[in-house]
Design a protein around this motif. Structure first.
Motif, short mmCIF file in Angstrom:
data_model
loop_
_atom_site.label_atom_id
_atom_site.label_comp_id
_atom_site.label_asym_id
_atom_site.label_seq_id
_atom_site.Cartn_x
_atom_site.Cartn_y
_atom_site.Cartn_z
N ASP A 50 0.83 -1.21 0.00
CA ASP A 50 0.00 0.00 0.00
C ASP A 50 0.87 1.26 0.00
O ASP A 50 0.58 2.23 -0.70
CB ASP A 50 -0.93 0.02 1.22
N ILE A 51 1.95 1.22 0.78
CA ILE A 51 2.88 2.35 0.81
C ILE A 51 3.56 2.50 -0.54
O ILE A 51 3.69 3.61 -1.07
CB ILE A 51 3.92 2.19 1.94
N LEU A 52 3.99 1.38 -1.12
CA LEU A 52 4.67 1.43 -2.42
C LEU A 52 3.78 2.02 -3.50
O LEU A 52 4.26 2.78 -4.36
CB LEU A 52 5.13 0.02 -2.81
N ILE A 53 2.49 1.72 -3.45
CA ILE A 53 1.55 2.29 -4.43
C ILE A 53 1.51 3.81 -4.29
O ILE A 53 1.51 4.55 -5.27
CB ILE A 53 0.14 1.69 -4.25
N GLN A 54 1.50 4.30 -3.04
CA GLN A 54 1.47 5.75 -2.82
C GLN A 54 2.78 6.41 -3.25
O GLN A 54 2.78 7.52 -3.78
CB GLN A 54 1.16 6.05 -1.35
N VAL A 55 3.90 5.73 -3.01
CA VAL A 55 5.20 6.26 -3.46
C VAL A 55 5.20 6.35 -4.99
O VAL A 55 5.69 7.34 -5.56
CB VAL A 55 6.36 5.39 -2.94
N SER A 56 4.63 5.36 -5.64
CA SER A 56 4.54 5.39 -7.10
C SER A 56 3.71 6.58 -7.57
O SER A 56 4.04 7.24 -8.57
CB SER A 56 3.94 4.08 -7.62
N ALA A 57 2.65 6.89 -6.85
CA ALA A 57 1.80 8.04 -7.19
C ALA A 57 2.58 9.34 -7.03
O ALA A 57 2.44 10.26 -7.85
CB ALA A 57 0.55 8.05 -6.33
N VAL A 58 3.42 9.43 -6.00
CA VAL A 58 4.25 10.62 -5.80
C VAL A 58 5.25 10.76 -6.94
O VAL A 58 5.46 11.86 -7.47
CB VAL A 58 4.97 10.59 -4.43
N ASN A 59 5.86 9.65 -7.32
CA ASN A 59 6.80 9.70 -8.45
C ASN A 59 6.11 10.20 -9.72
O ASN A 59 6.67 11.01 -10.46
CB ASN A 59 7.43 8.32 -8.69
N ALA A 60 4.91 9.72 -9.96
CA ALA A 60 4.15 10.17 -11.14
C ALA A 60 3.84 11.66 -11.05
O ALA A 60 3.94 12.39 -12.05
CB ALA A 60 2.87 9.35 -11.29
N ALA A 61 3.48 12.13 -9.85
CA ALA A 61 3.18 13.55 -9.67
C ALA A 61 4.42 14.40 -9.88
O ALA A 61 4.35 15.48 -10.48
CB ALA A 61 2.59 13.78 -8.28
N LEU A 62 5.57 13.95 -9.40
CA LEU A 62 6.82 14.68 -9.62
C LEU A 62 7.18 14.71 -11.10
O LEU A 62 7.63 15.74 -11.62
CB LEU A 62 7.96 14.07 -8.80
N ASN A 63 6.98 13.60 -11.79
CA ASN A 63 7.25 13.57 -13.24
C ASN A 63 6.34 14.55 -13.98
O ASN A 63 6.76 15.23 -14.91
CB ASN A 63 7.09 12.16 -13.79
N SER A 64 5.10 14.62 -13.56
CA SER A 64 4.16 15.56 -14.17
C SER A 64 4.60 17.00 -13.91
O SER A 64 4.56 17.85 -14.81
CB SER A 64 2.76 15.31 -13.62
#
Length: 102
Positions: A50-64
């Motif tokens: 669950d934490i890893l999924i949220q970290v992935s979302a943060v990475n996507a937001a930073l890329n955006s």
């Protein structure tokens, strides 16, 4: 897009329009909130995936965020520098892209 006089990327500063500042700042605020949420998940012993999924979302937001900032940089500073004959800006852009693609 910034006018030629407002873009000073070659001096390592840039005066941003209120609209650009607001867009970028709002994105960073959302990312900051996501990071706080991840920290809270960790404190609450959340399940690792669950934490890893949220970290992935943060990475996507930073890329955006990077895509928006890079597009603005290209459309203002890079274009203006090329028009002014400052072609070294192209080399700097290539270096930035190489770092972003790691």
């Amino acid at each position: 897009m910034e006018s030629k006089d407002e873009c000073c990327c070659s001096t390592r500063t840039k005066k941003r329009s209120p609209e650009e500042f607001k867009i970028l700042s709002n994105r960073l605020n959302r990312i900051e909130g996501q990071i706080r949420g991840i920290k809270k998940m960790l404190e609450n012993n959340a399940y690792c995936p669950d934490i890893l999924i949220q970290v992935s979302a943060v990475n996507a937001a930073l890329n955006s965020f990077n895509r928006v900032l890079l597009a603005e940089h290209i459309n203002s500073c890079v274009v203006n520098d090329i028009k002014d004959g400052k072609t070294e800006t192209v080399g700097e852009l290539v270096e930035i892209l190489q770092k972003l693609m790691k």
